[in-house]
Design a protein around this motif. Structure first.
Motif, short mmCIF file in Angstrom:
data_model
loop_
_atom_site.label_atom_id
_atom_site.label_comp_id
_atom_site.label_asym_id
_atom_site.label_seq_id
_atom_site.Cartn_x
_atom_site.Cartn_y
_atom_site.Cartn_z
N ASP A 201 0.83 -1.22 0.00
CA ASP A 201 0.00 0.00 0.00
C ASP A 201 0.86 1.26 0.00
N ALA A 202 2.04 1.20 -0.61
CA ALA A 202 2.93 2.36 -0.61
C ALA A 202 2.42 3.41 -1.59
N GLU A 203 2.12 4.59 -1.10
CA GLU A 203 1.67 5.68 -1.94
C GLU A 203 2.63 6.87 -1.87
N HIS A 204 3.51 6.86 -0.93
CA HIS A 204 4.34 8.03 -0.69
C HIS A 204 5.65 7.93 -1.47
N LEU A 205 6.10 9.07 -2.04
CA LEU A 205 7.34 9.09 -2.78
C LEU A 205 8.54 8.68 -1.94
N ALA A 206 8.44 8.85 -0.62
CA ALA A 206 9.56 8.49 0.24
C ALA A 206 9.90 7.02 0.12
N MET A 207 8.93 6.18 -0.21
CA MET A 207 9.20 4.76 -0.39
C MET A 207 10.12 4.54 -1.59
N LEU A 208 9.90 5.33 -2.64
CA LEU A 208 10.74 5.21 -3.82
C LEU A 208 12.15 5.72 -3.54
N ALA A 209 12.27 6.65 -2.62
CA ALA A 209 13.58 7.22 -2.29
C ALA A 209 14.50 6.23 -1.58
N LEU A 210 13.97 5.07 -1.21
CA LEU A 210 14.80 4.05 -0.56
C LEU A 210 15.67 3.30 -1.56
N HIS A 211 15.45 3.51 -2.85
CA HIS A 211 16.11 2.74 -3.88
C HIS A 211 17.04 3.58 -4.73
N VAL A 212 18.10 2.95 -5.21
CA VAL A 212 19.01 3.56 -6.17
C VAL A 212 19.07 2.64 -7.39
N ALA A 213 18.78 3.20 -8.56
CA ALA A 213 18.93 2.44 -9.81
C ALA A 213 20.32 2.74 -10.35
N ASN A 214 21.21 1.77 -10.28
CA ASN A 214 22.59 2.04 -10.72
C ASN A 214 23.24 0.81 -11.32
N CYS A 215 24.47 1.01 -11.81
CA CYS A 215 25.27 -0.05 -12.42
C CYS A 215 26.62 -0.11 -11.72
N GLU A 216 27.30 -1.21 -11.92
CA GLU A 216 28.65 -1.33 -11.38
C GLU A 216 29.58 -0.34 -12.09
N THR A 217 30.68 -0.02 -11.46
CA THR A 217 31.67 0.88 -12.05
C THR A 217 32.10 0.38 -13.42
N GLY A 218 32.17 1.30 -14.38
CA GLY A 218 32.55 0.92 -15.73
C GLY A 218 31.38 0.50 -16.59
N ASN A 219 30.16 0.61 -16.05
CA ASN A 219 28.95 0.25 -16.80
C ASN A 219 28.01 1.44 -16.85
N ALA A 220 27.23 1.53 -17.91
CA ALA A 220 26.23 2.57 -18.06
C ALA A 220 24.84 1.93 -18.09
N LEU A 221 23.85 2.71 -17.67
CA LEU A 221 22.47 2.21 -17.67
C LEU A 221 21.94 2.07 -19.10
N GLN A 222 21.25 0.98 -19.33
CA GLN A 222 20.45 0.82 -20.53
C GLN A 222 18.96 0.87 -20.20
N GLY A 223 18.62 0.71 -18.91
CA GLY A 223 17.23 0.78 -18.51
C GLY A 223 17.05 0.33 -17.07
N PHE A 224 15.79 0.31 -16.62
CA PHE A 224 15.48 -0.08 -15.25
C PHE A 224 14.03 -0.50 -15.15
N HIS A 225 13.73 -1.23 -14.07
CA HIS A 225 12.37 -1.71 -13.84
C HIS A 225 12.19 -1.95 -12.35
N LEU A 226 11.13 -1.45 -11.77
CA LEU A 226 10.81 -1.71 -10.37
C LEU A 226 9.88 -2.91 -10.31
#
Length: 243
Positions: free
Chosen positions: A37-62
């Motif tokens: 029942d998460a409706e607050h943006l603060a819940m999304l702030a708990l996550h980081v969408a990232n890659c390992e060093t030397g890699n770039a993002l091609q996309g993401f999915h929650l």
């Protein structure tokens, strides 16, 4: 000066090495968090969408993959890349609303690295200079040193209801192989649904030779060589006996 064949061979080697790096898609993930029942943006702030060093993002999915019931995490699609000059950017912050439109501020965020730059991570968070009701997106951009003839293209997800954080599982941003993520933005489709538009940089493809290789001259058949004439020695008359 290198021949057109040598230049073409060098171009093939460069593009193939770039394609092998970018097409080798890898995967990452954030930690699993409780999202019931998460409706607050603060819940999304708990996550980081990232890659390992030397890699770039091609996309993401929650999504819920690997988390179990009522928990979610970011899954990221990444590619090994030749990156340098990385900087952290921040979008302007907005005030967290109250009421039924708790995710409406997402349409105000437009993290964008720009041409020749690739995104390696992003997260939603509070600005240190603002109150806890202020949210913005912090994201990291790096120069793509293999950006020679890349072009940008804009893709979009389907339109879905977006009134709670779990609804984000309906959206998948994925530039695909041979591309890198430059930026994204949540946009309204109509009064009740939204979509995510995202910009990808497309890897170079082999271009045809602009200078035609020299055409070898046609072979001609050499005329037969005549043997030098030799003069036959005079024939001696047979000797006759005098009477």
């Amino acid at each position: 000066m290198p021949s057109p064949y040598a230049r073409q061979a060098c171009a093939v080697v460069f593009v193939l090495s770039l394609a092998l790096r970018v097409s080798a898609q890898t995967y990452g993930s954030s930690g699993c968090r409780y999202f019931k029942d998460a409706e607050h943006l603060a819940m999304l702030a708990l996550h980081v969408a990232n890659c390992e060093t030397g890699n770039a993002l091609q996309g993401f999915h929650l999504g819920e993959n690997g988390c179990g019931s009522e928990k979610m995490r970011f899954e990221t699609f990444c590619a090994p890349s030749n990156l340098a000059d990385c900087t952290t950017e921040d979008t302007p912050t907005v005030t967290m609303p109250s009421g039924p439109s708790l995710l409406s501020p997402l349409v105000n965020f437009h993290p964008d690295c720009g041409s020749g730059r690739a995104m390696t991570e992003w997260k939603l968070g509070h600005s240190s200079a603002d109150s806890q009701s202020q949210f913005g997106v912090s994201y990291k951009c790096c120069t793509d040193q293999d950006d020679v003839t890349r072009t940008s293209r804009t893709l979009e997800t389907g339109c879905h209801t977006l009134t709670s954080v779990p609804h984000l599982a309906l959206f998948e941003v994925n530039c695909g192989q041979d591309t890198l993520l430059q930026g994204f933005q949540v946009k309204k489709c109509d009064s009740s649904t939204s979509r995510i538009e995202y910009t990808c940089s497309v890897a170079p493809t082999l271009a045809p030779l602009t200078e035609a290789p020299p055409t070898p001259a046609p072979l001609t058949e050499a005329p037969p060589t005549s043997a030098p004439l030799t003069e036959a020695p005079p024939t001696s008359a047979p000797l006759t006996e005098a009477p």
